[in-house]
Design a protein around this motif. Structure first.
Motif, short mmCIF file in Angstrom:
data_model
loop_
_atom_site.label_atom_id
_atom_site.label_comp_id
_atom_site.label_asym_id
_atom_site.label_seq_id
_atom_site.Cartn_x
_atom_site.Cartn_y
_atom_site.Cartn_z
N TYR A 262 14.33 11.56 -12.58
CA TYR A 262 13.93 12.25 -11.38
C TYR A 262 15.17 12.49 -10.44
CZ TYR A 262 9.00 12.66 -12.03
OH TYR A 262 7.87 13.10 -12.53
N THR B 38 15.99 15.77 -9.31
CA THR B 38 16.04 16.37 -7.68
C THR B 38 17.33 16.61 -7.22
OG1 THR B 38 15.94 13.99 -7.11
CG2 THR B 38 13.79 15.28 -7.17
N TYR C 294 10.42 8.91 -5.44
CA TYR C 294 9.22 9.85 -5.68
C TYR C 294 7.94 8.94 -6.20
CZ TYR C 294 6.32 13.97 -6.68
OH TYR C 294 5.69 15.03 -6.67
N GLN D 110 7.67 18.85 -8.57
CA GLN D 110 8.85 19.08 -7.69
C GLN D 110 9.86 20.33 -8.03
OE1 GLN D 110 11.00 16.69 -5.90
NE2 GLN D 110 9.01 15.83 -5.33
#
Length: 367
Positions: free
Chosen positions: A105, A109, A127, A294
């Motif tokens: 992640y 991101t 997250y 996302q």
């Protein structure tokens, strides 16, 4: 609850391997329904500013979907006493996926949030990985909670103290871990007969006006209250309220959330259905759907004007449910088991006492 079984792995020996345990369709159905609500909640986030109705539904869902997950997680952690094979499962079933998905992640991101320098920090969950870190800590402390007097009130006191402490850092998302702790401890205290109580016809009927009333309250509260209270990740002062608000809000939200959890469980079918098999893969759906949630904003899925209208909210809801459903399916679990539930026998000593491999428990909630 008809047919309820304690699905924690039995102690195994080399002479008598642990028998396989029959899964309870009720809990698998509940977990699938809850993971759909998690995905839908994430999909609603970009729509809240343009719709008070969506904001109210978002607040309502956030009031009970994670508490439901956590109560069930606690219920299936009752047999945890720190045996070697259980500690191994903590490592392979929580620590390893936490490291893998926290790293994944972070890199993902960096691209979607346009933050190329975002560091990989295993101490600051990003997250949705906070749940893995929290469940790891909750399960480690399970033997303590099973031995103290009045465990739920004590956990509630710790949650209240957390809301009074803005100095609690982000390490392992301890603020959220402490504030959600009472739900896990409550799950440890529950027995099958408690679930039978909420599944009575009278509770099922009462759940309808309760949810309707809860939506009305949420609709009223949208412009008057921050939804941050339902995330349980900040202290009262960090939410812009006096510190003493936490002393009041924590027990009030706890009771309200439990009422909604009971109403939610009252409507969960107890028979096997098409979605029952998906309840065994909720951890996969939980960890994987976040990439779509996302990426959807970065890819411009919310840019068309019609998405902000009622029809758009309906479409977003259906797409979220449709996306998370196959992510819980057996083919995905088989393909990704090596990172979500790795075996890792090579890591552990074979001659350690009490480490005979138990039957893999597929009913325990991890996501």
């Amino acid at each position: 609850m008809s047919g309820a079984v304690d699905t924690a792995p039995a102690r195994a020996t080399a002479q008598s391997p642990a028998p396989s345990k029959k899964r309870d369709a009720f809990f698998d159905n509940a977990k699938y329904a809850a993971i759909v609500l998690v995905a839908v909640g994430h999909a609603w986030e970009p729509l809240r500013d343009g719709s008070r109705t969506v904001s109210a539904l978002y607040m309502l869902v956030y009031a009970f979907h994670m508490p439901a997950f956590i109560v069930i997680s606690g219920y299936f952690s009752r047999s945890f006493d720190g045996r070697p094979e259980q500690l191994k499962r903590l490592v392979t079933g929580l620590v390893v996926p936490y490291v893998v998905f926290e790293t994944a992640y972070t890199f993902f991101t960096r691209w979607t949030d346009q933050e190329p320098d975002r560091p990989v920090s295993l101490l600051d969950p990003l997250y949705l990985t906070w749940f893995l870190a929290a469940l790891f800590l909750w399960r480690l402390t399970t033997p303590l909670w099973q031995r103290v007097r009045l465990p739920v009130p004590l956990a509630l006191v710790l949650a209240v103290l957390a809301t009074l402490s803005p100095s609690i850092g982000n390490d392992l998302d301890l603020q959220r871990t402490l504030q959600f702790l009472p739900y896990f401890v409550l799950g440890l205290s529950l027995k099958p007969e408690h679930f039978r109580l909420v599944r009575r016809r009278s509770v099922r009927i009462a759940a309808v006006p309760v949810f309707a009333g809860a939506f009305v309250v949420a609709y009223w509260a949208v412009p008057r209250m921050t939804g941050g209270w339902f995330y349980h990740r900040d202290s009262a002062e960090q939410l812009g309220a006096p510190a003493w608000y936490g002393v009041v809000m924590t027990p009030v939200l706890f009771v309200c959330s439990l009422v909604l959890v009971a109403c939610f469980l009252a409507w969960v079918p107890g028979r096997r259905m098409w979605c029952t098999v998906l309840g065994a893969g909720t951890l996969y759906g939980y960890l994987l759907h976040g990439f779509v949630a996302q990426g959807s904003k970065y890819w411009g899925w919310y840019d068309p004007a019609w998405i902000q209208r009622p029809l758009g909210a309906v479409v977003v809801t259906l797409v979220a449910a449709a996306v998370v459903t196959p992510l819980c399916a057996p083919p995905v679990r088989r393909a990704l088991r090596f990172v979500v539930e790795p075996d890792m026998r090579w890591l552990f000593r074979r001659d350690a006492p009490g480490t005979a491999e138990p039957a893999r428990d597929r009913t325990a909630v991890r996501g």
